[in-house]
Design an enzyme around this catalytic site. Structure first.
Site, PDB file in Angstrom:
ATOM      1  N   CYS A 133     100.135   4.801  83.388  1.00 48.32           N
ATOM      2  CA  CYS A 133     101.432   5.108  84.018  1.00 48.32           C
ATOM      3  C   CYS A 133     101.277   5.749  85.405  1.00 48.32           C
ATOM      4  O   CYS A 133     101.991   5.390  86.347  1.00 48.32           O
ATOM      5  CB  CYS A 133     102.236   6.018  83.097  1.00 48.32           C
ATOM      6  SG  CYS A 133     101.280   7.342  82.342  1.00 48.32           S
ATOM      7  N   HIS A 247     107.028  11.108  85.769  1.00 45.19           N
ATOM      8  CA  HIS A 247     105.838  11.676  86.402  1.00 45.19           C
ATOM      9  C   HIS A 247     106.085  11.855  87.904  1.00 45.19           C
ATOM     10  O   HIS A 247     106.736  11.023  88.542  1.00 45.19           O
ATOM     11  CB  HIS A 247     104.643  10.728  86.277  1.00 45.19           C
ATOM     12  CG  HIS A 247     104.055  10.641  84.903  1.00 45.19           C
ATOM     13  ND1 HIS A 247     104.470  11.393  83.830  1.00 45.19           N
ATOM     14  CD2 HIS A 247     103.032   9.865  84.444  1.00 45.19           C
ATOM     15  CE1 HIS A 247     103.740  11.085  82.766  1.00 45.19           C
ATOM     16  NE2 HIS A 247     102.867  10.158  83.106  1.00 45.19           N
TER      17      HIS A 247
END
Ligand code: A2P
Length: 343
Positions: A133, A247
């Protein structure tokens, strides 16, 4: 248009559940949807397009029995290691969200906006790997900058949401926050992470490597090089923060020695790149933050500034929804490209 039998391995997990939403959002051409999980969840229901579908147990024969064409795997590396081959043998393309196959030389590692051409190699193994990710949202910003000036080196610090540790990670943060408000934080469970995550940051994601970096940090190094087809130098520091599901990354890029960074050119290149948007108006407090990217399919970049000393260095900040851009959406975009390229 042809419709496909689509299996989701890990259908009851954080990424699996999001996959159903993304498949619907992208109007994916589905004939039959097959949710798969462990025996623990077999018989439970998942929702797709307002309908409830029964979860089946993942077995060696389930892909063949359900004539699966496309199998999304998101149930951990050991499950992919054991079961991906049965999906391939049944004639399906496997789009694997785990790290298990990523660095195998004959498995394409793909972010469709960056290296769609690599999908063509899927036939060698029947598997296409979805990158980590943190790597996905970083290379989405690096690709236009590399095309613009040529990147030599990247230094990145991440601020990674608890969703990266799946549903258990998200539940652990919520439970610890509830315990904090009940004055019981000391007694709260600490299973998903090595330390308390509520009101804390943890500078370790995944296991230690002999060189002093963590496995997550070395994934960012190796995967970035594989996706960009370039030996760009990367140094990463990966940090878990008490954010639910987007994130953030603070990124410093060093370009070739003769480059004189023009911030306006950089903004323009990022803005023009597919699925990347710039939010950058510091005077008016506008910049990317997790609350902006959560539940979106966009990687947001901002705080773009030229280094005070070096003319070939730029600093910026980026955010993206880890469950969508960092996992489910990238997988679905890979599958759509795979269909577009004629399978
Ligand atoms: P289950 O709910 O049956 O355990 P998350 O990443 O959110 O923790 O979710 C992990 C997903 O992977 C879940 O859907 C989980 O199913 C699935 N899973 C974990 N282990 C296995 C296994 N051995 N076989 C099949 N599915 C598994």
């Amino acid at each position: 248009m042809r419709k496909f039998n689509v299996a989701v391995v890990g259908a009851t997990g954080a990424v699996g559940e999001e996959l159903f939403r993304v498949l619907k959002d992208y109007n994916f051409p589905i004939n039959n949807l097959v949710p798969l999980a462990s025996a623990r969840s077999a018989g439970s229901k998942v929702e797709y397009d307002g309908k409830e579908i029964t979860v089946l147990e993942l077995t060696e024969t389930c892909f063949e029995e359900n004539e699966v064409d496309i199998a999304f795997f998101s149930a951990g590396g050991s499950v992919s290691e054991k079961f991906a081959k049965f999906a391939v043998e049944a004639g399906a393309v496997v789009i694997d969200n785990t790290s298990h196959f990523r660095m195998e030389p004959n498995v394409p590692l793909v972010v469709p906006e960056v290296n769609p051409e690599d999908i063509a190699n899927w036939k060698e193994t029947g598997i296409i790997a979805n990158p980590n990710c943190s790597t996905i949202q970083m290379v989405l910003a690096l690709k236009p900058l590399d095309d613009l000036y040529g990147i030599k080196r990247v230094d990145v610090s991440t601020y990674q949401a608890v969703s990266g540790a799946g549903k258990t990670g998200m539940e652990e943060l919520v439970k610890q926050m509830q315990a904090f408000f009940a004055f019981q934080l000391d007694d709260a469970e600490k299973n998903a992470f090595a330390h308390q995550i509520a009101l804390n940051v943890i500078p370790q994601i995944d296991v230690a490597q002999p060189n002093g970096f963590t496995k997550e940090e070395m994934k960012m190094v190796k995967e970035t090089q594989k996706i960009l087809h370039k030996d760009v130098q990367v140094a990463a520091t990966c940090v878990r923060v008490p954010v639910l599901r987007s994130h953030s990354e603070s990124i410093t890029v060093t370009f070739e020695d003769d480059v004189d960074v023009d911030v306006a050119e950089i903004k323009d290149a990022l803005e023009k790149f597919e699925n990347v948007e710039v939010i950058d108006d510091l005077e008016n407090n506008a910049y990317p933050m997790p609350i902006i990217s959560t539940d979106t399919d966009i990687t947001y970049c901002g705080r773009i500034r030229k280094d005070v000393y070096a003319h070939n260095v730029v600093h910026f900040f980026n955010v993206a929804d880890q469950v969508r851009v960092g996992a489910a959406t990238n997988s679905v975009r890979i599958a759509l490209k795979w269909i577009e390229l004629g399978e």
